[in-house]
Motif scaffolding. Structure first.
Motif, PDB file in Angstrom:
ATOM      1  N   LYS A 442       0.956  -1.054  -0.232  1.00  0.00           N
ATOM      2  CA  LYS A 442      -0.100   0.084   0.082  1.00  0.00           C
ATOM      3  C   LYS A 442       0.883   1.232   0.026  1.00  0.00           C
ATOM      4  CE  LYS A 442      -3.801  -2.629   1.917  1.00  0.00           C
ATOM      5  NZ  LYS A 442      -4.765  -2.744   3.036  1.00  0.00           N
ATOM      6  N   ASP A 443       0.488   2.142   0.696  1.00  0.00           N
ATOM      7  CA  ASP A 443       1.060   3.545   0.705  1.00  0.00           C
ATOM      8  C   ASP A 443       2.682   3.223   0.957  1.00  0.00           C
ATOM      9  OD1 ASP A 443      -1.040   4.719  -0.080  1.00  0.00           O
ATOM     10  OD2 ASP A 443      -1.515   5.424   1.910  1.00  0.00           O
ATOM     11  N   ILE A 444       3.076   2.519   2.013  1.00  0.00           N
ATOM     12  CA  ILE A 444       4.432   2.251   2.630  1.00  0.00           C
ATOM     13  C   ILE A 444       4.930   0.495   2.076  1.00  0.00           C
ATOM     14  CG2 ILE A 444       6.213   2.352   4.393  1.00  0.00           C
ATOM     15  CD1 ILE A 444       4.013   4.622   5.757  1.00  0.00           C
ATOM     16  N   PRO A 445       5.655   0.413   1.602  1.00  0.00           N
ATOM     17  CA  PRO A 445       6.009  -0.860   1.428  1.00  0.00           C
ATOM     18  C   PRO A 445       6.541  -1.663   2.575  1.00  0.00           C
ATOM     19  CG  PRO A 445       7.751   0.506   0.452  1.00  0.00           C
ATOM     20  CD  PRO A 445       6.583   1.480   1.023  1.00  0.00           C
ATOM     21  N   SER A 446       6.118  -3.144   2.513  1.00  0.00           N
ATOM     22  CA  SER A 446       6.318  -3.796   3.930  1.00  0.00           C
ATOM     23  C   SER A 446       7.780  -3.693   4.217  1.00  0.00           C
ATOM     24  CB  SER A 446       5.471  -5.113   3.697  1.00  0.00           C
ATOM     25  OG  SER A 446       5.859  -6.056   4.747  1.00  0.00           O
ATOM     26  N   THR A 447       7.736  -3.641   5.433  1.00  0.00           N
ATOM     27  CA  THR A 447       9.410  -3.938   6.044  1.00  0.00           C
ATOM     28  C   THR A 447       9.522  -4.923   7.054  1.00  0.00           C
ATOM     29  OG1 THR A 447       8.986  -2.098   7.600  1.00  0.00           O
ATOM     30  CG2 THR A 447       9.770  -1.572   5.347  1.00  0.00           C
ATOM     31  N   ASN A 448       8.603  -5.471   7.334  1.00  0.00           N
ATOM     32  CA  ASN A 448       8.738  -6.641   8.559  1.00  0.00           C
ATOM     33  C   ASN A 448       8.909  -7.999   7.959  1.00  0.00           C
ATOM     34  OD1 ASN A 448       6.335  -7.318   7.007  1.00  0.00           O
ATOM     35  ND2 ASN A 448       4.677  -6.940   8.493  1.00  0.00           N
ATOM     36  N   GLY A 449       9.215  -8.274   6.800  1.00  0.00           N
ATOM     37  CA  GLY A 449       9.806  -9.461   6.035  1.00  0.00           C
ATOM     38  C   GLY A 449       8.715 -10.337   5.784  1.00  0.00           C
ATOM     39  N   ASP A 450       7.406  -9.901   5.721  1.00  0.00           N
ATOM     40  CA  ASP A 450       6.290 -11.021   5.517  1.00  0.00           C
ATOM     41  C   ASP A 450       6.277 -11.272   3.879  1.00  0.00           C
ATOM     42  OD1 ASP A 450       5.566 -10.961   8.074  1.00  0.00           O
ATOM     43  OD2 ASP A 450       3.945  -9.312   7.616  1.00  0.00           O
ATOM     44  N   THR A 451       6.763 -12.561   3.558  1.00  0.00           N
ATOM     45  CA  THR A 451       6.664 -12.794   2.227  1.00  0.00           C
ATOM     46  C   THR A 451       5.639 -13.295   1.519  1.00  0.00           C
ATOM     47  OG1 THR A 451       7.218 -15.249   2.806  1.00  0.00           O
ATOM     48  CG2 THR A 451       9.417 -13.667   2.430  1.00  0.00           C
ATOM     49  N   VAL A 452       5.317 -13.008   0.584  1.00  0.00           N
ATOM     50  CA  VAL A 452       4.068 -12.950  -0.422  1.00  0.00           C
ATOM     51  C   VAL A 452       3.993 -14.471  -1.220  1.00  0.00           C
ATOM     52  CG1 VAL A 452       2.502 -12.301  -2.415  1.00  0.00           C
ATOM     53  CG2 VAL A 452       3.587 -10.746  -0.666  1.00  0.00           C
ATOM     54  N   THR A 453       3.208 -15.336  -1.070  1.00  0.00           N
ATOM     55  CA  THR A 453       2.858 -16.739  -1.745  1.00  0.00           C
ATOM     56  C   THR A 453       2.130 -16.318  -3.052  1.00  0.00           C
ATOM     57  OG1 THR A 453       3.324 -17.740   0.360  1.00  0.00           O
ATOM     58  CG2 THR A 453       2.428 -19.004  -1.396  1.00  0.00           C
ATOM     59  N   GLU A 454       2.599 -16.922  -4.021  1.00  0.00           N
ATOM     60  CA  GLU A 454       1.728 -16.818  -5.474  1.00  0.00           C
ATOM     61  C   GLU A 454       1.290 -18.367  -5.612  1.00  0.00           C
ATOM     62  OE1 GLU A 454       4.044 -15.311  -8.616  1.00  0.00           O
ATOM     63  OE2 GLU A 454       5.378 -13.795  -7.038  1.00  0.00           O
ATOM     64  N   ALA A 455       0.243 -18.278  -6.118  1.00  0.00           N
ATOM     65  CA  ALA A 455      -0.455 -19.762  -6.434  1.00  0.00           C
ATOM     66  C   ALA A 455      -1.422 -19.344  -7.704  1.00  0.00           C
ATOM     67  CB  ALA A 455      -1.249 -20.273  -5.384  1.00  0.00           C
ATOM     68  N   ILE A 456      -1.591 -20.457  -8.483  1.00  0.00           N
ATOM     69  CA  ILE A 456      -2.244 -20.464  -9.857  1.00  0.00           C
ATOM     70  C   ILE A 456      -3.676 -21.260  -9.599  1.00  0.00           C
ATOM     71  CG2 ILE A 456      -2.340 -21.085 -12.300  1.00  0.00           C
ATOM     72  CD1 ILE A 456      -0.718 -18.847 -11.488  1.00  0.00           C
ATOM     73  N   VAL A 457      -4.864 -20.426 -10.020  1.00  0.00           N
ATOM     74  CA  VAL A 457      -5.981 -21.268  -9.842  1.00  0.00           C
ATOM     75  C   VAL A 457      -6.502 -21.553 -11.361  1.00  0.00           C
ATOM     76  CG1 VAL A 457      -8.289 -21.077  -9.137  1.00  0.00           C
ATOM     77  CG2 VAL A 457      -6.759 -19.877  -7.893  1.00  0.00           C
ATOM     78  N   LYS A 458      -6.817 -22.980 -11.531  1.00  0.00           N
ATOM     79  CA  LYS A 458      -7.050 -23.473 -12.823  1.00  0.00           C
ATOM     80  C   LYS A 458      -8.288 -23.040 -13.228  1.00  0.00           C
ATOM     81  CE  LYS A 458      -3.743 -27.376 -12.547  1.00  0.00           C
ATOM     82  NZ  LYS A 458      -3.820 -28.808 -12.543  1.00  0.00           N
ATOM     83  N   PRO A 459      -8.834 -22.901 -14.448  1.00  0.00           N
ATOM     84  CA  PRO A 459     -10.123 -22.544 -15.015  1.00  0.00           C
ATOM     85  C   PRO A 459     -10.970 -23.713 -14.445  1.00  0.00           C
ATOM     86  CG  PRO A 459      -8.263 -22.402 -16.960  1.00  0.00           C
ATOM     87  CD  PRO A 459      -7.795 -23.129 -15.614  1.00  0.00           C
ATOM     88  N   ALA A 460     -12.233 -23.050 -14.006  1.00  0.00           N
ATOM     89  CA  ALA A 460     -13.177 -24.058 -13.774  1.00  0.00           C
ATOM     90  C   ALA A 460     -12.819 -25.021 -12.525  1.00  0.00           C
ATOM     91  CB  ALA A 460     -13.789 -24.713 -14.813  1.00  0.00           C
ATOM     92  N   ALA A 461     -12.122 -24.300 -11.502  1.00  0.00           N
ATOM     93  CA  ALA A 461     -11.478 -24.958 -10.341  1.00  0.00           C
ATOM     94  C   ALA A 461     -11.638 -24.302  -9.146  1.00  0.00           C
ATOM     95  CB  ALA A 461     -10.333 -25.723 -10.602  1.00  0.00           C
ATOM     96  N   LYS A 462     -11.559 -24.965  -8.012  1.00  0.00           N
ATOM     97  CA  LYS A 462     -11.643 -24.459  -6.901  1.00  0.00           C
ATOM     98  C   LYS A 462      -9.987 -24.669  -6.111  1.00  0.00           C
ATOM     99  CE  LYS A 462     -16.271 -24.606  -5.072  1.00  0.00           C
ATOM    100  NZ  LYS A 462     -16.937 -25.325  -4.299  1.00  0.00           N
ATOM    101  N   TYR A 463      -9.633 -23.481  -5.394  1.00  0.00           N
ATOM    102  CA  TYR A 463      -8.128 -23.550  -4.825  1.00  0.00           C
ATOM    103  C   TYR A 463      -8.201 -23.214  -3.334  1.00  0.00           C
ATOM    104  CZ  TYR A 463      -3.403 -23.011  -3.981  1.00  0.00           C
ATOM    105  OH  TYR A 463      -1.775 -22.880  -3.583  1.00  0.00           O
TER     106      TYR A 463
END
Length: 556
Positions: A442-463
């Motif tokens: 957001k306005d100030i970038p995160s500095t607490n070291g919380d990493t972001v996880t990326e994932a892929i949701v396939k078409p017509a599916a639940k994740y």
């Protein structure tokens, strides 16, 4: 005749054959024969010894040449170091000669055509007068040369007088006045030369007597040749000119001159104007990339704002503000060592950018880009162009070589609207990317070291995403689905059997107009986990970004 010649040759043969017979006793006597036979072997021995020595020395030379060839090939680091030392020497000489602050050459005074004509006419008149005087002198000499021998006496006069002396002594044609004029002219010319030479000598003596102190020049707040920071900056100019030292020196001088003309040191301390708040929406620094370089974002769609960019004056105000921002960001960099991150990643957003029909605006943009390339060299480690419209890609392929330099083009990455987020995440972590460009920052970038996880949701599916909680705490999370158009729901499931499932967030549809980042939290009273469900019923895959953190109950 033939018989006589045959007899003579026979007599000669007989004599040569009879000599050894008559001189049998004297065969061993003559010394020259053995001396001649002994001396050649000595010479041959010396030659053999010399040849042997040459053969022994030959392989050594070959080995030396081989070793020399191995040493001659320098590494890129050695070439860079050598070029830097040469560059520093040239900069030191320029500082000693005060070439960076040398005043510009005085403007050439344009003479009016009438003055030029009068000067040329005066010169022509002088030439005609001189020619007339020379002709008169020649006539006088001819008249005096008629008596041959008496004319030899005045020829031995001083060399300064030359042909003018006979003119003054005798004048048969009545030109005594002309002769005296020539002598006076010669004397005047001699007198006028001597004071100029003495004045030149005086000026040279004064110039040598006054010692010139080397000037002090700073660039980007770093004084040249004072410490290691200067080396890092000089290397940028060398790289920008492919390690051509003289061209790099010219570029450095031009940059120093440009900074003085635009008063950059004063501009950085100037207060921002009323338009600064609007300008900050267009260009701003936010976060770092995966390698630690500061990221600067630019939105070209804001150029459509007619109130801000209605005339050249407002465009120049924006350019001054942009230079001020660049200078502040540059001075905040670390130049302490070559390994430090002393460059930027530029992200240019072309969403709603003005079309090519606005030539004046694009000419201004190209001029601004050229100024930054020339005066802030090698400060861009990478340039990402996102949301690039379809018309720009063929335009860039056609005119890209004209707009930007080859070195700049090698750092550019172009991405259309559908690939923009993936292109950014390739170089910048999602937690460092602003929400506006698909990230979670957001306005100030995160500095607490919380990493972001990326994932892929396939078409017509639940994740499903599971966030564990091993003790009583407050569990909070942020989630974003790129492209939206999915359903989102969250619930808490305790680990103990017989416990009830708690609905944290009911399933709801997330559209393109909704808040892109979902922020939620839950107070956990017993061990368990948060289960988040993403339902993608579209025919396209979706990318999910999320991160979470737990805060123990004791800290609440």
């Amino acid at each position: 005749m033939a018989q006589e010649e045959a007899q003579k040759s026979a007599d000669v043969v007989v004599v040569s054959a009879e000599k050894p017979m008559t001189d049998d006793k004297e065969v061993t006597v003559p010394a020259p024969v053995p001396e001649k036979e002994v001396t050649p072997p000595v010479a041959s021995d010396e030659k053999v010894a010399a040849e042997a020595e040459a053969e022994k020395a030959a392989p050594v030379k070959e080995e030396e040449t081989v070793v020399a060839e191995k040493v001659v090939v320098p590494t890129p680091e050695e070439l860079e170091k050598k070029a830097l030392e040469e560059f520093k020497e040239l900069v030191r000489e320029a500082l000693n000669k005060r070439e960076f602050t040398a005043p510009p050459p005085p403007p050439v005074k344009e003479e009016k055509p009438e003055e030029k004509k009068s000067a040329e006419e005066s010169k022509e008149e002088d030439k005609t007068d001189e020619k007339k005087e020379e002709e008169k002198q020649e006539e006088a000499v001819k008249t005096e040369e008629k008596p041959s021998e008496p004319a030899a006496a005045p020829a031995e006069t001083k060399p300064e007088e030359k042909e003018a002396v006979p003119v003054t002594t005798e004048k048969a044609t009545g030109g005594e006045e002309d002769g005296t004029k020539t002598v006076e002219a010669i004397e005047e010319s001699i007198v006028s030369v001597t004071p100029q030479e003495s004045a030149a000598e005086e000026t040279t003596v004064v110039a040598e007597a006054e010692p010139v102190e080397p000037e002090e020049v700073s660039i980007y707040g770093v004084p040249l040749l004072q410490d290691e920071r200067s080396d890092v900056i000089l290397l940028k100019f060398l790289r920008a000119r492919d390690f051509k030292v003289k061209e790099a020196l010219t570029m450095l001088k031009n940059t120093v001159q440009w900074r003085k003309e635009n008063k950059i040191d004063e501009l950085i301390e100037a207060e921002a104007g009323e338009e600064a708040s609007e300008f900050e929406k267009m260009v701003f620094a936010h976060g770092v990339d995966k390698e630690g370089h500061v990221v600067i974002y630019s939105s070209y769609g804001e150029f459509q704002n007619k109130e801000l960019f209605s005339d050249k004056e407002k465009l120049n105000k924006f350019l001054n503000w942009r230079i001020q921002l660049q200078e502040k960001c540059v001075r905040a960099l670390d130049f302490s060592s070559p390994d430090a991150k002393s460059s930027f990643v530029f992200v240019s957003d072309f969403r709603n950018a003005p079309g090519l029909g606005k030539r004046a605006l694009w000419q201004f943009i190209r001029r601004a880009v050229k100024q930054f390339e020339d005066n802030y060299p090698e400060f861009a480690t990478r340039e990402l162009f996102i949301n690039v419209p379809w018309w720009y890609i063929p335009y860039y392929k056609t005119f890209g070589s004209i707009i930007t330099s080859p070195k700049t083009r090698s750092k550019m990455v172009l991405a259309g609207p559908s690939k923009s987020a993936d292109t950014i995440f390739k170089y910048i972590s999602p937690e460092q990317v602003p929400v506006k460009y698909g990230g979670l920052s957001k306005d100030i970038p995160s500095t607490n070291g919380d990493t972001v996880t990326e994932a892929i949701v396939k078409p017509a599916a639940k994740y499903t995403i599971e966030l564990p909680a091993s003790e009583a705490c407050t569990l909070s999370w942020e989630l974003r689905v790129l492209g939206a158009d999915v359903s989102y729901g969250a619930q808490f499931e305790p680990t103990t059997e017989g416990s009830y499932v708690v609905i944290v967030s009911k399933n709801r549809k997330i559209g393109l107009t909704d808040e892109p980042v979902i922020t939620d939290s839950f107070k956990v009273g017993e061990p368990g986990k948060i289960v988040i469900t993403i339902d993608n019923q579209t025919s396209k895959k979706k990318k999910v970004l999320y991160r979470f953190k737990t805060q123990p109950k004791s800290d609440i």
